[in-house]
Design a protein around this motif. Structure first.
Motif, PDB file in Angstrom:
ATOM      1  N   ARG A  20       1.035  -0.979  -0.248  1.00  0.00           N
ATOM      2  CA  ARG A  20       0.016   0.191   0.006  1.00  0.00           C
ATOM      3  C   ARG A  20       0.826   1.056  -0.083  1.00  0.00           C
ATOM      4  NH1 ARG A  20      -4.633   0.568   0.103  1.00  0.00           N
ATOM      5  NH2 ARG A  20      -4.695   2.388   1.771  1.00  0.00           N
ATOM      6  N   ARG A  21       1.634   0.887   0.584  1.00  0.00           N
ATOM      7  CA  ARG A  21       2.451   2.325   0.592  1.00  0.00           C
ATOM      8  C   ARG A  21       4.375   1.983   0.636  1.00  0.00           C
ATOM      9  NH1 ARG A  21       4.138   7.166   4.501  1.00  0.00           N
ATOM     10  NH2 ARG A  21       4.349   8.877   2.305  1.00  0.00           N
ATOM     11  N   THR A 122      10.584   9.019  -8.753  1.00  0.00           N
ATOM     12  CA  THR A 122       9.991   7.806  -8.358  1.00  0.00           C
ATOM     13  C   THR A 122      10.535   6.829  -8.685  1.00  0.00           C
ATOM     14  OG1 THR A 122       8.048   8.615  -8.820  1.00  0.00           O
ATOM     15  CG2 THR A 122       9.540   9.294  -6.442  1.00  0.00           C
ATOM     16  N   ARG A 124       7.658   3.000  -8.961  1.00  0.00           N
ATOM     17  CA  ARG A 124       6.082   2.878  -8.395  1.00  0.00           C
ATOM     18  C   ARG A 124       6.580   1.278  -8.196  1.00  0.00           C
ATOM     19  NH1 ARG A 124       2.144   6.247 -10.830  1.00  0.00           N
ATOM     20  NH2 ARG A 124       0.770   4.764 -10.031  1.00  0.00           N
ATOM     21  N   GLN A 126       4.546  -1.324  -9.590  1.00  0.00           N
ATOM     22  CA  GLN A 126       4.582  -2.305 -10.614  1.00  0.00           C
ATOM     23  C   GLN A 126       5.738  -1.978 -10.935  1.00  0.00           C
ATOM     24  OE1 GLN A 126      -0.199  -1.599 -11.099  1.00  0.00           O
ATOM     25  NE2 GLN A 126      -0.421  -3.685 -10.653  1.00  0.00           N
ATOM     26  N   GLU A 127       6.187  -0.881 -11.337  1.00  0.00           N
ATOM     27  CA  GLU A 127       7.519  -0.537 -12.222  1.00  0.00           C
ATOM     28  C   GLU A 127       8.599  -1.635 -11.877  1.00  0.00           C
ATOM     29  OE1 GLU A 127       8.624   3.571 -11.568  1.00  0.00           O
ATOM     30  OE2 GLU A 127       9.696   3.333 -13.722  1.00  0.00           O
ATOM     31  N   ASP A 130       7.769  -4.745 -12.532  1.00  0.00           N
ATOM     32  CA  ASP A 130       8.486  -5.546 -14.115  1.00  0.00           C
ATOM     33  C   ASP A 130       9.143  -5.324 -14.615  1.00  0.00           C
ATOM     34  OD1 ASP A 130       7.330  -5.444 -17.164  1.00  0.00           O
ATOM     35  OD2 ASP A 130       8.634  -3.604 -17.128  1.00  0.00           O
TER      36      ASP A 130
ATOM     37  N   ASP B  29       7.215  11.608 -13.739  1.00  0.00           N
ATOM     38  CA  ASP B  29       6.420  12.327 -12.083  1.00  0.00           C
ATOM     39  C   ASP B  29       5.663  13.848 -12.736  1.00  0.00           C
ATOM     40  OD1 ASP B  29       7.113   9.635 -10.498  1.00  0.00           O
ATOM     41  OD2 ASP B  29       9.399  10.948 -10.042  1.00  0.00           O
ATOM     42  N   SER B 169      -4.327  -2.652 -14.586  1.00  0.00           N
ATOM     43  CA  SER B 169      -3.428  -2.904 -13.380  1.00  0.00           C
ATOM     44  C   SER B 169      -3.808  -3.053 -12.155  1.00  0.00           C
ATOM     45  CB  SER B 169      -2.663  -1.416 -12.581  1.00  0.00           C
ATOM     46  OG  SER B 169      -2.454  -0.567 -14.335  1.00  0.00           O
ATOM     47  N   ASN B 171      -4.467  -5.879 -10.728  1.00  0.00           N
ATOM     48  CA  ASN B 171      -3.679  -6.410  -9.961  1.00  0.00           C
ATOM     49  C   ASN B 171      -2.366  -7.091 -10.471  1.00  0.00           C
ATOM     50  OD1 ASN B 171      -3.838  -9.696 -12.199  1.00  0.00           O
ATOM     51  ND2 ASN B 171      -5.838  -9.453 -11.579  1.00  0.00           N
ATOM     52  N   PHE B 175      -0.877  -6.516 -14.627  1.00  0.00           N
ATOM     53  CA  PHE B 175       0.163  -5.805 -15.279  1.00  0.00           C
ATOM     54  C   PHE B 175       1.104  -5.880 -16.045  1.00  0.00           C
ATOM     55  CE2 PHE B 175       3.412  -2.644 -13.903  1.00  0.00           C
ATOM     56  CZ  PHE B 175       2.807  -1.874 -14.805  1.00  0.00           C
ATOM     57  N   PHE B 203       7.383   0.835 -17.605  1.00  0.00           N
ATOM     58  CA  PHE B 203       6.046   0.998 -17.275  1.00  0.00           C
ATOM     59  C   PHE B 203       5.453   0.951 -15.761  1.00  0.00           C
ATOM     60  CE2 PHE B 203       7.587  -2.359 -20.412  1.00  0.00           C
ATOM     61  CZ  PHE B 203       6.801  -1.965 -22.297  1.00  0.00           C
ATOM     62  N   ARG B 204       4.063   2.139 -15.580  1.00  0.00           N
ATOM     63  CA  ARG B 204       3.924   2.240 -14.727  1.00  0.00           C
ATOM     64  C   ARG B 204       2.378   2.337 -15.016  1.00  0.00           C
ATOM     65  NH1 ARG B 204       6.158   7.978 -11.866  1.00  0.00           N
ATOM     66  NH2 ARG B 204       8.095   6.447 -11.242  1.00  0.00           N
ATOM     67  N   PRO B 205       0.968   1.911 -13.635  1.00  0.00           N
ATOM     68  CA  PRO B 205      -0.113   2.526 -13.479  1.00  0.00           C
ATOM     69  C   PRO B 205      -0.203   3.783 -13.832  1.00  0.00           C
ATOM     70  CG  PRO B 205       0.823   1.902 -10.937  1.00  0.00           C
ATOM     71  CD  PRO B 205       1.315   1.956 -12.308  1.00  0.00           C
ATOM     72  N   ALA B 207      -3.276   4.839 -12.982  1.00  0.00           N
ATOM     73  CA  ALA B 207      -3.549   5.280 -11.382  1.00  0.00           C
ATOM     74  C   ALA B 207      -2.584   6.480 -10.231  1.00  0.00           C
ATOM     75  CB  ALA B 207      -4.929   4.817 -10.721  1.00  0.00           C
ATOM     76  N   GLU B 208      -3.200   7.823  -9.123  1.00  0.00           N
ATOM     77  CA  GLU B 208      -1.607   7.891  -8.847  1.00  0.00           C
ATOM     78  C   GLU B 208      -1.468   6.873  -7.650  1.00  0.00           C
ATOM     79  OE1 GLU B 208      -0.146  10.347  -8.748  1.00  0.00           O
ATOM     80  OE2 GLU B 208      -0.406  10.677 -10.829  1.00  0.00           O
ATOM     81  N   PRO B 209      -1.127   6.517  -7.336  1.00  0.00           N
ATOM     82  CA  PRO B 209      -0.705   5.827  -5.919  1.00  0.00           C
ATOM     83  C   PRO B 209      -1.647   5.859  -4.514  1.00  0.00           C
ATOM     84  CG  PRO B 209       0.922   6.700  -5.966  1.00  0.00           C
ATOM     85  CD  PRO B 209       0.216   7.528  -7.390  1.00  0.00           C
ATOM     86  N   ALA B 210      -2.879   5.359  -4.099  1.00  0.00           N
ATOM     87  CA  ALA B 210      -3.836   5.298  -3.217  1.00  0.00           C
ATOM     88  C   ALA B 210      -2.566   6.544  -1.664  1.00  0.00           C
ATOM     89  CB  ALA B 210      -4.257   4.247  -2.907  1.00  0.00           C
ATOM     90  N   GLU B 211      -2.210   6.727  -1.525  1.00  0.00           N
ATOM     91  CA  GLU B 211      -1.411   7.468  -1.078  1.00  0.00           C
ATOM     92  C   GLU B 211       0.196   7.956  -1.499  1.00  0.00           C
ATOM     93  OE1 GLU B 211      -0.452   5.726   3.638  1.00  0.00           O
ATOM     94  OE2 GLU B 211      -2.059   4.337   2.792  1.00  0.00           O
ATOM     95  N   ALA B 212       0.027   8.957  -1.096  1.00  0.00           N
ATOM     96  CA  ALA B 212       1.724   9.611  -1.452  1.00  0.00           C
ATOM     97  C   ALA B 212       2.867   8.686  -1.604  1.00  0.00           C
ATOM     98  CB  ALA B 212       2.299  11.098  -0.845  1.00  0.00           C
ATOM     99  N   VAL B 213       3.189   9.380  -2.693  1.00  0.00           N
ATOM    100  CA  VAL B 213       4.698   8.446  -2.707  1.00  0.00           C
ATOM    101  C   VAL B 213       5.829   8.581  -2.008  1.00  0.00           C
ATOM    102  CG1 VAL B 213       6.325   7.727  -4.335  1.00  0.00           C
ATOM    103  CG2 VAL B 213       4.275   7.515  -5.212  1.00  0.00           C
TER     104      VAL B 213
END
Lengths: 169, 216
Positions: A20-21, A122, A124, A126-127, A130, B29, B169, B171, B175, B203-205, B207-213
Protein backbone atom coordinates in the motif's frame (compact mmCIF):
# COMPACT_ATOMS: atom_id res chain seq x y z
CA UNK A 1 20.91 -21.56 -3.78
CA UNK A 2 23.29 -19.58 -6.00
CA UNK A 3 24.06 -15.93 -5.38
CA UNK A 4 22.22 -14.91 -8.55
CA UNK A 5 19.19 -16.99 -7.59
CA UNK A 6 19.14 -15.47 -4.12
CA UNK A 7 19.44 -11.97 -5.52
CA UNK A 8 16.50 -12.52 -7.82
CA UNK A 9 14.41 -13.82 -4.94
CA UNK A 10 15.46 -10.87 -2.79
CA UNK A 11 14.50 -8.45 -5.58
CA UNK A 12 11.04 -9.97 -5.74
CA UNK A 13 10.56 -9.82 -1.98
CA UNK A 14 11.66 -6.18 -1.80
CA UNK A 15 9.31 -5.17 -4.62
CA UNK A 16 6.40 -6.80 -2.80
CA UNK A 17 6.99 -5.23 0.61
CA UNK A 18 4.39 -2.79 2.00
CA UNK A 19 2.21 -2.90 -1.14
CA UNK A 20 0.00 0.00 0.00
CA UNK A 21 2.85 2.35 0.64
CA UNK A 22 6.11 0.86 -0.56
CA UNK A 23 9.30 2.51 0.58
CA UNK A 24 11.41 4.02 -2.16
CA UNK A 25 14.45 2.42 -0.56
CA UNK A 26 12.94 -1.06 -0.99
CA UNK A 27 11.83 -0.45 -4.57
CA UNK A 28 15.23 0.96 -5.49
CA UNK A 29 17.01 -1.99 -3.90
CA UNK A 30 14.64 -4.35 -5.73
CA UNK A 31 15.63 -2.88 -9.09
CA UNK A 32 19.29 -2.92 -8.13
CA UNK A 33 19.12 -6.56 -6.97
CA UNK A 34 17.35 -7.57 -10.18
CA UNK A 35 20.27 -6.16 -12.16
CA UNK A 36 22.88 -7.80 -9.96
CA UNK A 37 21.05 -11.11 -10.19
CA UNK A 38 21.45 -11.07 -13.97
CA UNK A 39 24.99 -9.69 -13.73
CA UNK A 40 26.09 -12.52 -11.43
CA UNK A 41 24.31 -15.16 -13.47
CA UNK A 42 26.18 -14.06 -16.59
CA UNK A 43 29.58 -13.52 -14.98
CA UNK A 44 29.50 -16.87 -13.19
CA UNK A 45 28.68 -18.59 -16.48
CA UNK A 46 31.31 -16.61 -18.35
CA UNK A 47 33.96 -17.41 -15.75
CA UNK A 48 33.11 -21.10 -16.02
CA UNK A 49 34.04 -20.88 -19.70
CA UNK A 50 37.64 -20.53 -18.60
CA UNK A 51 37.93 -22.38 -15.29
CA UNK A 52 36.23 -25.20 -13.41
CA UNK A 53 38.22 -24.75 -10.22
CA UNK A 54 36.13 -22.43 -7.97
CA UNK A 55 39.04 -20.29 -6.77
CA UNK A 56 40.28 -19.54 -10.25
CA UNK A 57 36.73 -19.06 -11.55
CA UNK A 58 35.99 -16.49 -8.83
CA UNK A 59 39.21 -14.60 -9.64
CA UNK A 60 38.22 -14.52 -13.31
CA UNK A 61 34.75 -13.46 -12.23
CA UNK A 62 36.19 -10.31 -10.68
CA UNK A 63 37.69 -9.22 -13.99
CA UNK A 64 34.26 -8.50 -15.47
CA UNK A 65 33.46 -4.88 -16.07
CA UNK A 66 29.92 -3.49 -16.16
CA UNK A 67 30.67 -1.02 -18.97
CA UNK A 68 32.32 -3.62 -21.21
CA UNK A 69 29.47 -6.05 -20.60
CA UNK A 70 27.00 -3.34 -21.54
CA UNK A 71 28.82 -2.63 -24.82
CA UNK A 72 28.92 -6.33 -25.67
CA UNK A 73 25.27 -6.76 -24.77
CA UNK A 74 24.14 -3.74 -26.80
CA UNK A 75 26.00 -5.12 -29.80
CA UNK A 76 24.47 -8.60 -29.49
CA UNK A 77 20.99 -7.17 -28.82
CA UNK A 78 21.28 -5.20 -32.07
CA UNK A 79 22.15 -8.29 -34.15
CA UNK A 80 25.81 -7.37 -34.39
CA UNK A 81 28.93 -9.42 -33.85
CA UNK A 82 32.47 -8.06 -33.57
CA UNK A 83 34.16 -7.96 -36.97
CA UNK A 84 36.58 -10.81 -36.28
CA UNK A 85 33.87 -13.36 -35.55
CA UNK A 86 31.24 -12.15 -38.01
CA UNK A 87 30.29 -14.83 -40.57
CA UNK A 88 31.87 -13.86 -43.91
CA UNK A 89 29.58 -12.19 -46.40
CA UNK A 90 26.38 -12.43 -44.43
CA UNK A 91 24.58 -10.67 -41.67
CA UNK A 92 24.11 -11.99 -38.18
CA UNK A 93 20.80 -12.43 -36.41
CA UNK A 94 21.00 -12.99 -32.68
CA UNK A 95 18.79 -15.87 -31.52
CA UNK A 96 15.67 -14.40 -29.86
CA UNK A 97 16.42 -15.79 -26.37
CA UNK A 98 19.95 -14.46 -26.40
CA UNK A 99 18.73 -11.11 -27.71
CA UNK A 100 16.27 -10.98 -24.85
CA UNK A 101 19.04 -11.62 -22.29
CA UNK A 102 21.37 -9.01 -23.80
CA UNK A 103 18.57 -6.48 -24.13
CA UNK A 104 17.48 -6.98 -20.54
CA UNK A 105 21.06 -6.66 -19.32
CA UNK A 106 21.46 -3.21 -20.90
CA UNK A 107 18.06 -2.01 -19.71
CA UNK A 108 18.50 -3.28 -16.17
CA UNK A 109 21.95 -1.76 -15.88
CA UNK A 110 20.51 1.68 -16.63
CA UNK A 111 17.57 1.08 -14.29
CA UNK A 112 20.03 0.01 -11.58
CA UNK A 113 21.97 3.21 -12.08
CA UNK A 114 18.81 5.32 -11.77
CA UNK A 115 17.62 3.33 -8.77
CA UNK A 116 20.91 3.80 -6.97
CA UNK A 117 21.75 7.39 -7.90
CA UNK A 118 18.89 9.34 -9.49
CA UNK A 119 16.80 10.89 -6.73
CA UNK A 120 14.96 13.21 -9.12
CA UNK A 121 12.39 10.57 -9.87
CA UNK A 122 10.35 8.02 -7.99
CA UNK A 123 9.82 4.33 -8.63
CA UNK A 124 6.36 2.82 -8.53
CA UNK A 125 5.81 -0.65 -7.11
CA UNK A 126 4.56 -2.27 -10.32
CA UNK A 127 7.33 -0.54 -12.25
CA UNK A 128 9.90 -2.18 -9.97
CA UNK A 129 8.06 -5.50 -10.20
CA UNK A 130 8.27 -5.32 -13.98
CA UNK A 131 12.05 -4.87 -13.82
CA UNK A 132 12.27 -7.92 -11.54
CA UNK A 133 10.04 -9.87 -13.91
CA UNK A 134 12.31 -8.90 -16.83
CA UNK A 135 15.27 -10.34 -14.94
CA UNK A 136 13.30 -13.52 -14.26
CA UNK A 137 12.45 -13.88 -17.94
CA UNK A 138 16.08 -13.29 -18.85
CA UNK A 139 17.05 -16.14 -16.48
CA UNK A 140 14.59 -18.43 -18.27
CA UNK A 141 15.76 -17.32 -21.71
CA UNK A 142 19.36 -17.91 -20.64
CA UNK A 143 18.57 -21.46 -19.59
CA UNK A 144 17.30 -22.18 -23.09
CA UNK A 145 20.26 -20.66 -24.89
CA UNK A 146 23.28 -21.06 -22.58
CA UNK A 147 24.74 -24.14 -24.28
CA UNK A 148 24.82 -22.63 -27.78
CA UNK A 149 27.82 -21.21 -29.61
CA UNK A 150 26.03 -17.86 -29.82
CA UNK A 151 25.84 -17.70 -26.02
CA UNK A 152 29.51 -18.66 -25.65
CA UNK A 153 30.56 -15.96 -28.12
CA UNK A 154 28.40 -13.47 -26.23
CA UNK A 155 30.15 -14.35 -22.97
CA UNK A 156 33.59 -14.17 -24.57
CA UNK A 157 32.62 -10.71 -25.86
CA UNK A 158 32.45 -9.48 -22.24
CA UNK A 159 36.25 -9.45 -22.34
CA UNK A 160 37.06 -9.49 -26.01
CA UNK A 161 34.51 -7.49 -27.99
CA UNK A 162 36.83 -4.50 -28.40
CA UNK A 163 39.79 -6.59 -29.50
CA UNK A 164 37.58 -8.64 -31.81
CA UNK A 165 35.99 -5.55 -33.30
CA UNK A 166 39.27 -3.91 -34.36
CA UNK A 167 40.19 -3.91 -38.03
CA UNK A 168 42.52 -6.81 -38.82
CA UNK A 169 46.19 -5.84 -39.09
CA UNK B 1 18.73 17.81 -39.51
CA UNK B 2 20.93 19.31 -36.79
CA UNK B 3 19.94 22.84 -37.89
CA UNK B 4 16.29 21.87 -37.75
CA UNK B 5 16.70 20.49 -34.27
CA UNK B 6 18.33 23.76 -33.16
CA UNK B 7 15.43 25.81 -34.54
CA UNK B 8 12.88 23.56 -32.90
CA UNK B 9 14.81 23.88 -29.66
CA UNK B 10 14.73 27.69 -29.91
CA UNK B 11 10.96 27.67 -30.35
CA UNK B 12 10.59 25.16 -27.54
CA UNK B 13 12.61 27.34 -25.18
CA UNK B 14 10.72 30.52 -26.21
CA UNK B 15 7.38 28.92 -25.37
CA UNK B 16 8.61 27.30 -22.19
CA UNK B 17 10.18 30.51 -20.85
CA UNK B 18 7.21 32.68 -21.81
CA UNK B 19 4.71 30.29 -20.25
CA UNK B 20 6.67 30.38 -16.99
CA UNK B 21 5.45 26.95 -16.12
CA UNK B 22 6.96 25.52 -12.98
CA UNK B 23 10.36 23.96 -13.55
CA UNK B 24 9.69 20.38 -14.56
CA UNK B 25 10.37 17.54 -12.22
CA UNK B 26 11.33 14.32 -13.95
CA UNK B 27 8.80 14.10 -16.76
CA UNK B 28 7.67 10.69 -15.57
CA UNK B 29 6.50 12.17 -12.25
CA UNK B 30 5.26 15.54 -13.47
CA UNK B 31 1.60 16.27 -12.86
CA UNK B 32 -0.71 16.32 -15.85
CA UNK B 33 -1.04 19.71 -17.48
CA UNK B 34 -4.51 20.53 -18.72
CA UNK B 35 -5.91 23.62 -20.41
CA UNK B 36 -7.34 24.92 -17.14
CA UNK B 37 -4.03 24.65 -15.30
CA UNK B 38 -2.10 26.35 -18.10
CA UNK B 39 -4.67 29.14 -18.25
CA UNK B 40 -4.41 29.63 -14.49
CA UNK B 41 -0.62 30.01 -14.76
CA UNK B 42 -0.86 32.36 -17.76
CA UNK B 43 -3.34 34.65 -16.00
CA UNK B 44 -0.82 35.35 -13.23
CA UNK B 45 1.17 37.60 -15.54
CA UNK B 46 0.88 38.87 -19.12
CA UNK B 47 4.60 38.84 -19.86
CA UNK B 48 4.04 36.03 -22.34
CA UNK B 49 1.96 38.27 -24.60
CA UNK B 50 4.86 39.19 -26.85
CA UNK B 51 6.01 37.91 -30.28
CA UNK B 52 9.11 36.64 -28.49
CA UNK B 53 6.99 33.93 -26.88
CA UNK B 54 6.86 32.11 -30.21
CA UNK B 55 10.27 33.16 -31.53
CA UNK B 56 12.01 30.61 -33.69
CA UNK B 57 8.85 29.00 -35.01
CA UNK B 58 9.18 27.47 -38.44
CA UNK B 59 6.45 25.15 -39.66
CA UNK B 60 9.04 23.11 -41.54
CA UNK B 61 10.62 22.06 -38.24
CA UNK B 62 7.45 20.12 -37.51
CA UNK B 63 7.50 17.79 -40.51
CA UNK B 64 7.19 14.91 -38.03
CA UNK B 65 3.65 16.00 -37.11
CA UNK B 66 0.62 14.88 -39.09
CA UNK B 67 -0.37 17.58 -41.59
CA UNK B 68 -3.54 18.61 -39.74
CA UNK B 69 -1.69 19.03 -36.45
CA UNK B 70 1.14 20.96 -38.08
CA UNK B 71 -1.25 23.28 -39.89
CA UNK B 72 -3.17 23.92 -36.70
CA UNK B 73 0.01 24.80 -34.80
CA UNK B 74 1.13 27.17 -37.57
CA UNK B 75 -2.28 28.87 -37.50
CA UNK B 76 -2.17 29.27 -33.73
CA UNK B 77 1.30 30.81 -33.87
CA UNK B 78 0.40 33.19 -36.71
CA UNK B 79 -2.75 34.39 -34.98
CA UNK B 80 -0.95 34.72 -31.66
CA UNK B 81 1.81 36.79 -33.30
CA UNK B 82 -0.77 39.15 -34.77
CA UNK B 83 -2.34 39.71 -31.35
CA UNK B 84 1.04 40.10 -29.63
CA UNK B 85 2.38 42.55 -32.24
CA UNK B 86 -0.54 44.88 -31.58
CA UNK B 87 0.26 45.06 -27.87
CA UNK B 88 2.48 47.91 -26.74
CA UNK B 89 5.47 46.62 -24.77
CA UNK B 90 5.31 49.68 -22.50
CA UNK B 91 1.59 49.96 -21.77
CA UNK B 92 -0.68 47.65 -19.76
CA UNK B 93 -2.13 44.82 -21.85
CA UNK B 94 -5.70 45.63 -22.94
CA UNK B 95 -8.24 43.12 -21.74
CA UNK B 96 -9.49 42.17 -25.18
CA UNK B 97 -5.94 41.42 -26.36
CA UNK B 98 -5.43 39.23 -23.29
CA UNK B 99 -8.65 37.33 -23.91
CA UNK B 100 -7.79 36.81 -27.59
CA UNK B 101 -4.16 35.90 -27.01
CA UNK B 102 -4.61 33.61 -24.04
CA UNK B 103 -6.44 30.70 -25.69
CA UNK B 104 -4.05 30.85 -28.63
CA UNK B 105 -0.91 30.69 -26.51
CA UNK B 106 -2.50 28.16 -24.17
CA UNK B 107 -3.12 25.88 -27.14
CA UNK B 108 0.46 26.33 -28.38
CA UNK B 109 1.68 25.27 -24.93
CA UNK B 110 -0.77 22.37 -24.87
CA UNK B 111 0.37 21.16 -28.28
CA UNK B 112 3.89 20.77 -26.88
CA UNK B 113 2.68 18.42 -24.17
CA UNK B 114 5.30 19.71 -21.75
CA UNK B 115 4.16 17.12 -19.22
CA UNK B 116 4.71 14.30 -21.68
CA UNK B 117 7.76 15.22 -23.73
CA UNK B 118 10.68 16.41 -21.67
CA UNK B 119 12.64 18.01 -24.49
CA UNK B 120 12.18 18.91 -28.19
CA UNK B 121 13.85 15.73 -29.44
CA UNK B 122 11.57 13.71 -27.15
CA UNK B 123 8.62 15.54 -28.73
CA UNK B 124 9.79 14.63 -32.23
CA UNK B 125 10.53 10.99 -31.47
CA UNK B 126 7.53 10.60 -29.19
CA UNK B 127 5.14 11.90 -31.83
CA UNK B 128 6.63 9.57 -34.43
CA UNK B 129 6.31 6.57 -32.12
CA UNK B 130 2.74 7.50 -31.22
CA UNK B 131 1.86 7.76 -34.90
CA UNK B 132 3.44 4.35 -35.55
CA UNK B 133 1.25 2.63 -32.96
CA UNK B 134 -1.87 4.72 -33.53
CA UNK B 135 -3.64 2.34 -35.92
CA UNK B 136 -3.08 -0.62 -33.62
CA UNK B 137 -2.82 1.04 -30.22
CA UNK B 138 -3.26 -1.58 -27.49
CA UNK B 139 -6.28 -0.74 -25.33
CA UNK B 140 -4.34 -1.25 -22.08
CA UNK B 141 -1.97 1.59 -22.99
CA UNK B 142 -3.25 4.76 -21.32
CA UNK B 143 -0.41 7.20 -21.90
CA UNK B 144 3.21 7.55 -22.98
CA UNK B 145 5.93 9.92 -21.81
CA UNK B 146 9.31 10.51 -23.39
CA UNK B 147 12.70 12.00 -22.71
CA UNK B 148 16.02 11.91 -24.56
CA UNK B 149 19.55 12.30 -23.32
CA UNK B 150 22.66 10.31 -22.55
CA UNK B 151 22.46 7.23 -20.41
CA UNK B 152 24.74 6.56 -17.45
CA UNK B 153 27.59 5.49 -19.70
CA UNK B 154 27.25 8.43 -22.08
CA UNK B 155 25.41 6.68 -24.91
CA UNK B 156 22.44 8.38 -26.61
CA UNK B 157 19.18 7.09 -25.20
CA UNK B 158 15.44 7.43 -25.43
CA UNK B 159 13.39 6.84 -22.29
CA UNK B 160 9.80 5.77 -22.75
CA UNK B 161 7.39 5.42 -19.88
CA UNK B 162 4.23 3.55 -20.74
CA UNK B 163 1.30 4.09 -18.38
CA UNK B 164 -1.15 1.23 -18.23
CA UNK B 165 -4.88 1.58 -17.63
CA UNK B 166 -6.40 1.20 -14.17
CA UNK B 167 -8.25 -1.88 -15.36
CA UNK B 168 -5.12 -3.82 -16.26
CA UNK B 169 -3.20 -2.50 -13.23
CA UNK B 170 -5.69 -3.89 -10.70
CA UNK B 171 -3.59 -6.96 -10.15
CA UNK B 172 0.10 -7.52 -10.65
CA UNK B 173 -0.26 -10.56 -12.89
CA UNK B 174 -2.35 -8.71 -15.49
CA UNK B 175 -0.09 -5.68 -15.24
CA UNK B 176 3.06 -7.72 -15.89
CA UNK B 177 1.46 -9.59 -18.78
CA UNK B 178 0.37 -6.33 -20.39
CA UNK B 179 3.81 -4.79 -19.85
CA UNK B 180 5.42 -7.81 -21.51
CA UNK B 181 3.07 -7.52 -24.48
CA UNK B 182 3.60 -3.77 -24.83
CA UNK B 183 7.37 -4.05 -24.58
CA UNK B 184 7.31 -6.39 -27.58
CA UNK B 185 5.38 -3.74 -29.53
CA UNK B 186 7.17 -0.58 -28.42
CA UNK B 187 10.77 -1.76 -28.43
CA UNK B 188 11.08 -2.49 -32.17
CA UNK B 189 9.18 0.69 -33.07
CA UNK B 190 11.48 2.79 -30.87
CA UNK B 191 14.55 1.17 -32.45
CA UNK B 192 13.21 1.89 -35.93
CA UNK B 193 12.26 5.51 -35.18
CA UNK B 194 15.44 6.27 -33.21
CA UNK B 195 18.09 3.81 -34.40
CA UNK B 196 20.92 5.75 -32.74
CA UNK B 197 19.35 5.73 -29.29
CA UNK B 198 18.94 2.87 -26.88
CA UNK B 199 15.26 2.58 -25.92
CA UNK B 200 14.76 2.32 -22.15
CA UNK B 201 11.20 1.25 -21.46
CA UNK B 202 9.43 1.37 -18.12
CA UNK B 203 5.85 0.54 -17.26
CA UNK B 204 3.65 2.19 -14.64
CA UNK B 205 0.01 2.19 -13.65
CA UNK B 206 -1.82 5.35 -14.75
CA UNK B 207 -3.62 5.67 -11.42
CA UNK B 208 -1.93 7.75 -8.77
CA UNK B 209 -0.87 5.72 -5.77
CA UNK B 210 -3.61 5.47 -3.09
CA UNK B 211 -1.27 7.21 -0.68
CA UNK B 212 1.37 9.75 -1.55
CA UNK B 213 4.57 8.20 -2.81
CA UNK B 214 7.17 8.35 -0.11
CA UNK B 215 9.97 10.79 -0.79
CA UNK B 216 13.14 9.36 -2.29
Amino acid sequence: MSLHGDLLEQAEQLAQLDPRRPKQANLRRAVSSAYYALFHLLTSEASALYAGEPGLASRINRTHNHGEMKKASAMIANDKLPKAVRPPGEGYTTPPDLKSVANTFVSLQQARHEADYDLSRTFRRQEALDFVESARQAFEAWERVERTDDARVYMACFHLWKRWDEDPR
Amino acid sequence: MKGKQMALREFWISVRVAARLPAPQAVVDSPRLDAEEIERVLRRSTLWLTPGAVAGFDENDFSFLPVAERTRLAKLVTEFRQVALAVSPTAPVPNDALERGLPLFRDVVLSFGLDRYEDPEALRLGKLIEQAIESDRPPELADLRFRTGLDHSGDPALWIWAFLTEEVSKNDKDFLKAAHRLRAILDPIARRVAPDRWPYLSFRPIAEPAEAVEAS
